[in-house]
Write an enzyme that holds these catalytic residues in place. Structure first.
Site, PDB file in Angstrom:
ATOM      1  CB  SER A  82      -3.605   8.819   0.412  1.00 57.58           C
ATOM      2  OG  SER A  82      -2.547   9.646  -0.156  1.00 57.58           O
ATOM      3  CB  CYS A 109      -8.003   7.554  23.727  1.00 54.78           C
ATOM      4  SG  CYS A 109      -8.044   8.794  22.790  1.00 54.78           S
ATOM      5  CB  SER A 128       1.105   5.395  -5.641  1.00 50.93           C
ATOM      6  OG  SER A 128      -0.468   5.328  -5.903  1.00 50.93           O
ATOM      7  CG  HIS A 183      -5.558   4.394  -6.506  1.00 52.80           C
ATOM      8  ND1 HIS A 183      -5.062   5.773  -6.820  1.00 52.80           N
ATOM      9  CD2 HIS A 183      -4.042   4.108  -5.543  1.00 52.80           C
ATOM     10  CE1 HIS A 183      -4.537   6.205  -5.703  1.00 52.80           C
ATOM     11  NE2 HIS A 183      -4.254   5.706  -4.677  1.00 52.80           N
ATOM     12  CE  LYS A 208      -2.413   7.004  -8.537  1.00 48.50           C
ATOM     13  NZ  LYS A 208      -0.711   6.334  -8.514  1.00 48.50           N
ATOM     14  CB  CYS A 258      -8.812  12.200  20.852  1.00 47.13           C
ATOM     15  SG  CYS A 258      -8.142  13.938  21.984  1.00 47.13           S
ATOM     16  CB  VAL A 265      17.285  -8.912   5.950  1.00 48.56           C
ATOM     17  CG1 VAL A 265      18.233  -9.167   5.186  1.00 48.56           C
ATOM     18  CG2 VAL A 265      16.749  -9.734   7.052  1.00 48.56           C
TER      19      VAL A 265
END
Length: 494
Positions: free
Chosen positions: A49, A410, A344, A53, A256, A412, A176
């Site tokens: 996200s 690019c 999180s 926090h 959450k 945009c 690994v």
């Protein structure tokens, strides 16, 4: 295959491995970071996200509660020094019913005990005076002004880039296969990989969803990682201004919940879901999951236009069965360090965890490696110029020094050829890596316009045929040959 020698090996180059690598680079020790991906960030550090926090979610006394507020403060103090994007926007946890206000009070109490500054509960009307698009059904909200939105791609790159500037070596596409132990299995001596052996007396396990598997290579069965998938939507920037801050509903046992936020680059982000799955690598979204995201997001911000979505994605969180971070130095084998289960608020906590674990390693493993200060340590680094955010004067000056900055690749995201070339110079070897470094392909058309040009530049700068350019390394080739050749193969002209 060759054998390489180091003092410390870090398994995993996500936000945990990258922050640890930078902390280790403060010392005159030889450090190697190994990651099986073709570009960084990957895994949960890539698909999340982008939230720093505040630190009110976690029960006081847990490692999460301890490290989260400290990590928040570190990001806020380092983002200019390491040149990554961080927006100090604050966050809201929203209550829709009277019984949820009790939960807001619980979070308020936890936040104060965890040392989170200036948290408070406000009314729904006060919330809507600040955020007019918030649902009229919200009756109260917990406001945490220290919550931030971060460009998680830039943050991982910044820590790792600075670590490399200070001597750390990064090995991508390096998986690994086994952790090597001395006779009697009392001491770590290194790891065996698909690229050969890397020998070192200290091995740090920061392997995300695979960290329990790495731990089992040395006989540690103290925790199990359960992958938890989260689906997300990203919309066009034209609706990114629907909200200023990060919105949460009251959390549940699953996490959450669905959140809504304007990203660091001003798109609108919605998600994630929270779905357990067995597969540790599958990150495909589902129709059911995306429907859940839309319903949860519109509950918070009703005017969200779904038709403005430009892409979807999913990430896997490393959810440990311990319920908390798994951080510690094993007594046996000597030299093995776990930094695992960092879900999180793991991204937020990472820089504080890195400082903590490196201090512990210096103290508890000083018989293995001498940690002398790196007197040449340079704490600052600069990101590739963000052409889209420069003034016209700054753009002209940049293009005058290097004409490639006058060539838009690019449209945009207003990314130039100069930025793409600089990304390659810093280690980008795939189309996805160029996108991570520059945002070429992250806009409305999702690479439809700039994709072929990025491929041409990669082929030219890496001196490889276009057919060898990949999206994510390995077999993910963008082209398989020339159309004319394939047409003739399937025709009577053959």
């Amino acid at each position: 295959m060759s054998t390489r020698y180091y003092d410390v090996i870090v398994i995993g180059g996500g936000i945990v491995g990258s922050t640890i690598a930078r902390e280790l680079s403060r010392y005159d020790v030889r450090v190697a970071v190994l990651d099986k991906a073709s570009e960084l960030p990957s895994g949960a550090s890539r698909a999340n996200s982008g939230m720093v926090h505040a630190g009110y979610d976690d029960k006081p006394g847990t490692m999460k509660a301890y490290f989260c507020p400290k990590g928040n403060a570190i990001y806020r103090s380092l983002y200019e020094e390491l040149d990554f994007t961080l927006n100090k926007v604050g966050s809201y946890v929203c209550a829709f019913a009277e019984e949820e206000i009790a939960h807001l009070n619980l979070l308020l109490d936890q936040g104060r005990k965890n040392g989170v500054p200036s948290v408070e509960i406000i009314s729904g009307d006060e919330l809507r005076s600040r955020e007019p698009n918030a649902s009229k059904e919200i009756i109260a909200a917990l406001w945490a002004p220290t919550g931030c939105i971060i460009n998680n791609f830039e943050a991982v790159l910044a820590f790792m880039d600075n670590a490399q500037q200070n001597g750390v070596e990064l090995f991508l596409e390096t998986e690994v296969l086994d952790v090597l132990l001395s006779q009697g299995e009392k001491q770590v001596v290194g790891v065996n990989t698909n690229k050969g052996m890397f020998l070192a007396p200290i091995v740090i396990n920061a392997a995300g969803v695979h960290s329990d598997r790495i731990a089992r290579m040395v006989g540690d069965e103290s925790f199990v990682i359960h992958p938890r998938r989260g689906d997300y939507f990203i919309t066009d920037k034209y609706v990114g201004n629907l909200v200023k801050s990060f919105f949460f509903a009251c959390p549940s046992e699953a996490g959450k919940g669905i959140t809504v936020a304007s990203t660091a680059d001003h798109n609108l982000l919605m998600g994630p879901t929270s779905i357990f799955q067995v597969d540790r690598d599958k990150t495909a979204t589902t129709a059911e999951g995306l429907k859940q995201v839309i319903e949860g997001a519109r509950r918070l911000i009703p005017p969200i236009p779904v038709n403005m979505a430009i892409t979807t994605f999913a990430g896997l969180r490393a959810d440990p069965d311990t319920g908390d971070f798994v951080i510690g130095i094993l007594k046996k084998p000597h030299g093995f360090v776990n930094v695992a289960g960092i879900k999180s608020p793991g991204f937020t906590s990472a820089p504080a965890i890195a400082q903590h674990i490196v201090e512990r390693i210096k103290d508890e493993l000083k018989d293995l490696v001498e940690f002398k200060p790196n007197r040449k340590f340079v704490p600052e680094r600069k990101h590739i110029p963000r052409f889209a955010y420069l003034t016209m004067e700054e753009r002209s000056a940049l293009a005058e020094k290097d004409p490639r900055y006058a060539q838009i690749v690019c449209r945009c995201e207003s990314v130039t050829e100069g930025q793409v070339v600089e990304a390659i110079r810093r280690g980008a070897r795939t189309v996805a890596a160029v996108k991570i470094w520059t945002r070429a392909g992250a806009g409305r058309c999702q690479g439809g316009f700039c994709g072929p040009r990025v491929m041409e530049i990669l082929a030219r700068e890496l001196n490889i045929p276009m057919e060898e350019v990949t999206r994510h390394g390995g077999h993910s080739r963008m082209l398989v040959g020339k159309t004319k050749e394939y047409w003739f193969r399937g025709s009577d002209h053959e």
